[in-house]
Scaffold this motif. Structure first.
Motif, PDB file in Angstrom:
ATOM      1  N   PHE A 183     -45.668 -33.388  63.477  1.00 33.10           N
ATOM      2  CA  PHE A 183     -44.614 -34.356  63.758  1.00 33.10           C
ATOM      3  C   PHE A 183     -44.952 -35.671  63.073  1.00 33.10           C
ATOM      4  CE2 PHE A 183     -43.534 -31.239  66.808  1.00 33.10           C
ATOM      5  CZ  PHE A 183     -42.294 -31.526  67.362  1.00 33.10           C
ATOM      6  N   GLY A 184     -43.945 -36.294  62.444  1.00 36.65           N
ATOM      7  CA  GLY A 184     -44.179 -37.563  61.764  1.00 36.65           C
ATOM      8  C   GLY A 184     -44.211 -38.748  62.704  1.00 36.65           C
ATOM      9  N   GLY A 185     -43.916 -38.534  63.964  1.00 35.51           N
ATOM     10  CA  GLY A 185     -43.926 -39.595  64.969  1.00 35.51           C
ATOM     11  C   GLY A 185     -43.823 -38.975  66.343  1.00 35.51           C
ATOM     12  N   GLU A 186     -43.713 -39.808  67.353  1.00 37.14           N
ATOM     13  CA  GLU A 186     -43.581 -39.295  68.703  1.00 37.14           C
ATOM     14  C   GLU A 186     -42.229 -38.611  68.867  1.00 37.14           C
ATOM     15  OE1 GLU A 186     -46.022 -42.125  71.587  1.00 37.14           O
ATOM     16  OE2 GLU A 186     -44.605 -43.253  70.355  1.00 37.14           O
ATOM     17  N   PRO A 187     -42.170 -37.494  69.578  1.00 37.54           N
ATOM     18  CA  PRO A 187     -40.924 -36.729  69.682  1.00 37.54           C
ATOM     19  C   PRO A 187     -39.728 -37.546  70.144  1.00 37.54           C
ATOM     20  CG  PRO A 187     -42.749 -35.424  70.515  1.00 37.54           C
ATOM     21  CD  PRO A 187     -43.300 -36.796  70.233  1.00 37.54           C
ATOM     22  N   GLU A 188     -39.934 -38.492  71.087  1.00 38.62           N
ATOM     23  CA  GLU A 188     -38.800 -39.275  71.580  1.00 38.62           C
ATOM     24  C   GLU A 188     -38.264 -40.263  70.555  1.00 38.62           C
ATOM     25  OE1 GLU A 188     -42.506 -41.108  73.588  1.00 38.62           O
ATOM     26  OE2 GLU A 188     -41.844 -39.204  72.761  1.00 38.62           O
ATOM     27  N   CYS A 189     -38.965 -40.406  69.424  1.00 35.83           N
ATOM     28  CA  CYS A 189     -38.510 -41.303  68.355  1.00 35.83           C
ATOM     29  C   CYS A 189     -37.746 -40.557  67.262  1.00 35.83           C
ATOM     30  CB  CYS A 189     -39.702 -42.041  67.758  1.00 35.83           C
ATOM     31  SG  CYS A 189     -40.552 -43.134  68.924  1.00 35.83           S
ATOM     32  N   SER A 190     -37.379 -39.291  67.530  1.00 31.53           N
ATOM     33  CA  SER A 190     -36.597 -38.480  66.585  1.00 31.53           C
ATOM     34  C   SER A 190     -37.232 -38.434  65.195  1.00 31.53           C
ATOM     35  CB  SER A 190     -35.158 -39.004  66.490  1.00 31.53           C
ATOM     36  OG  SER A 190     -34.526 -38.981  67.755  1.00 31.53           O
ATOM     37  N   PRO A 191     -38.461 -37.928  65.093  1.00 34.84           N
ATOM     38  CA  PRO A 191     -39.169 -37.938  63.806  1.00 34.84           C
ATOM     39  C   PRO A 191     -38.815 -36.761  62.909  1.00 34.84           C
ATOM     40  CG  PRO A 191     -40.556 -36.936  65.456  1.00 34.84           C
ATOM     41  CD  PRO A 191     -39.278 -37.328  66.163  1.00 34.84           C
ATOM     42  N   GLN A 192     -39.290 -36.837  61.672  1.00 33.72           N
ATOM     43  CA  GLN A 192     -39.301 -35.673  60.803  1.00 33.72           C
ATOM     44  C   GLN A 192     -40.488 -34.798  61.196  1.00 33.72           C
ATOM     45  OE1 GLN A 192     -39.356 -37.284  56.696  1.00 33.72           O
ATOM     46  NE2 GLN A 192     -37.447 -36.172  56.377  1.00 33.72           N
ATOM     47  N   VAL A 193     -40.409 -33.531  60.819  1.00 33.36           N
ATOM     48  CA  VAL A 193     -41.526 -32.610  61.025  1.00 33.36           C
ATOM     49  C   VAL A 193     -41.919 -32.053  59.662  1.00 33.36           C
ATOM     50  CG1 VAL A 193     -42.300 -30.466  62.107  1.00 33.36           C
ATOM     51  CG2 VAL A 193     -40.789 -32.015  63.361  1.00 33.36           C
ATOM     52  N   PHE A 194     -43.203 -32.105  59.370  1.00 31.99           N
ATOM     53  CA  PHE A 194     -43.719 -31.687  58.068  1.00 31.99           C
ATOM     54  C   PHE A 194     -44.483 -30.378  58.189  1.00 31.99           C
ATOM     55  CE2 PHE A 194     -43.384 -36.271  58.134  1.00 31.99           C
ATOM     56  CZ  PHE A 194     -42.785 -36.580  56.921  1.00 31.99           C
TER      57      PHE A 194
END
Length: 476
Positions: A183-194
């Motif tokens: 995850f590119g950030g915390e899940p609640e921040c609507s991140p991209q996933v790499f």
């Protein structure tokens, strides 16, 4: 991108036998004196938590004599159970091999507990120990049986008169390639996933965190698929009278996973609110919150799994969880029968790993390290409107009559403790990924597990800023 190389070290088929004439100090745990084994093991490997369990004892003299002549026959007659399993990434293996690898050993300690109540570790008697050297060169490309025989343990193991207890064990290494997502950030921040492979990273998914309002009967957002009647049965209605309970419940959280074209490929939806138990400010095991993990199929959302989470009671500061899978026919009919595949706890302070592993013995079929999957175009035909043609692999982890037909390692995801920045890293065994939706379902599950740490936060504490803002938006 191709999967990342991993190697698993499997230890199993443990059994213990004693010489016919034992010392008085061992008479109380001799197999002839009791029908229940009171011997236990502790398996150690550097940089891993030790693993503990009981050891079955060979009871008959005939079994002992026959197994002396043919260890394989004893191995076949013993319970083919897994005692311990350790996983190493490519970087960890390279580090071990670069140091020569000769000092990397598996250690097994065997204890006797005459009273049968200490698991052989607190006050039990150490019967002996053995070390098994591990040569990991080339282990990521081929399976290898490192050890598969009886070995003497104890103080008299150098003696040739058979006066030492013996331990049988099998140690095996096997390739276990995995797709890795970050995850590119915390899940609640609507991140991209790499997708990650070594130092390479490639965006494969985007996540959208939001709330399902009381008037929204659709599990997804406007761009998501319509909800099917089957999955609708799982979603409790949310009435206006629920608003006055908003300060004492967390509900409606939703995480939708999209591919790079913007099409939804998986979703995690909170379907049972997280509420404190009566007289408490914590979510209890008797009334856990729950998520549905959903996948798109034929233009509708269909349930794939159900995750429950709660705070453990007592002095342990831990998050408890249980994950169940739906069968294909079960999901189609809307029945409530599920198969439980993972249940454990995580420290709320230190975090840990949510793990799904169906390994039961040391002869798990190895997986080809050459497997790969294109997450940009590997969707199943008919899985969603306007999807690419893709390849119909005919099987997979998803909604199938036998959800875990491959066995072995399924997936793991990291979960940070309360108050820490969490960017989950997800590992999925290649045998469980045949298309984009397969991988996305595991990503959605990882997000739900991570968000459950917040959902189970004591109700005397405030949620993170992003969750509080979303909650206010939902209530109003």
């Amino acid at each position: 991108m191709d999967p990342c190389p991993f190697v698993r070290i499997l230890v199993g088929n443990l059994a213990l036998r004693f010489p016919v004439s034992t010392k008085p100090s061992l008479s109380r745990i001799h197999p002839s004196s009791s029908s229940t084994s009171s011997c236990f093991f502790k398996i150690k490997l550097k940089n891993f938590p030790h693993q503990v369990g009981s050891i079955p004892v060979v009871h008959s003299k005939e079994d002992t004599n026959s197994s002396s002549r043919n260890p394989e026959s004893c191995n076949a007659s013993l319970q083919k159970s897994l005692a311990a399993c350790f996983s190493l990434s490519k970087s960890e293996m390279d580090k071990i091999v670069s140091k020569g690898g000769s000092s990397y050993k598996l250690s097994i300690e065997v204890y006797a507990d005459p009273d049968g109540n200490t698991c052989g570790l607190a006050s039990g008697k150490l019967l002996g120990k053995v070390s098994v050297p591990l040569d990991l060169r080339g282990a990521e490309s081929r399976p290898s049986v490192v050890h598969n025989r009886w070995v003497d343990i104890g103080q008299n193991r150098s003696s040739k008169n058979g006066s030492s207890p013996q331990l049988f064990l099998t140690v095996r290494t096997e390739p276990d390639p995995r797709f890795v997502f970050q995850f590119g950030g915390e899940p609640e921040c609507s991140p991209q996933v790499f997708q990650v492979q070594g130092n390479l990273k490639q965006a494969v998914f985007t996540c959208k965190f939001g709330f399902r309002s009381s008037s929204d009967r659709n599990l997804g957002s406007r761009s998501s698929l319509p909800e099917s009647k089957a999955s609708r049965n799982w979603v409790p209605s949310m009435k206006k009278s629920d608003k006055d309970q908003s300060s004492k419940e967390r509900k409606g959280w939703s995480m939708t996973v999209h591919d790079l074209s913007g099409s939804p490929v998986a979703m995690a939806s909170m379907v049972t609110p997280f509420v404190p138990s009566p007289g408490s400010d914590k979510v209890s095991r008797s009334n856990p919150g729950a998520w549905l993990i959903l996948r798109p199929e034929c233009g509708t959302w269909r349930p794939w799994g159900r995750l429950e989470a709660w705070r453990e009671s007592g002095f342990t500061d831990a998050l408890g969880y249980r994950f169940d899978l739906f069968h294909d026919d079960i999901a189609a009919t809307g029945a409530t029968t599920t198969v439980s595949v993972s249940s454990s706890t995580l420290s709320t302070k230190l975090g840990g790993k949510f793990t799904m592993d169906m390994t039961t013995n040391v002869s798990t079929p190895s997986i080809s390290p050459q497997s790969s999957c294109d997450f940009g175009s590997g969707s199943r035909p008919g899985s969603r409107p306007g999807s690419g043609s893709g390849s119909d692999f005919g099987f997979g982890f998803g909604l199938s009559p036998s959800p875990l037909r491959g066995g072995g390692f399924v997936m793991s995801s990291t979960v940070e403790g309360v108050g820490k920045c969490s960017k989950p890293e997800v590992e999925v065994g290649v045998q469980n990924v045949t298309c984009t939706e397969d991988a996305a379902a595991f990503v959605a599950l990882a997000a739900a597990m991570d968000l459950s740490m917040d959902a189970c936060l004591s109700f005397s504490q405030k949620l993170r800023k992003e969750l509080r803002q979303q909650t206010q938006k939902f209530v109003d």
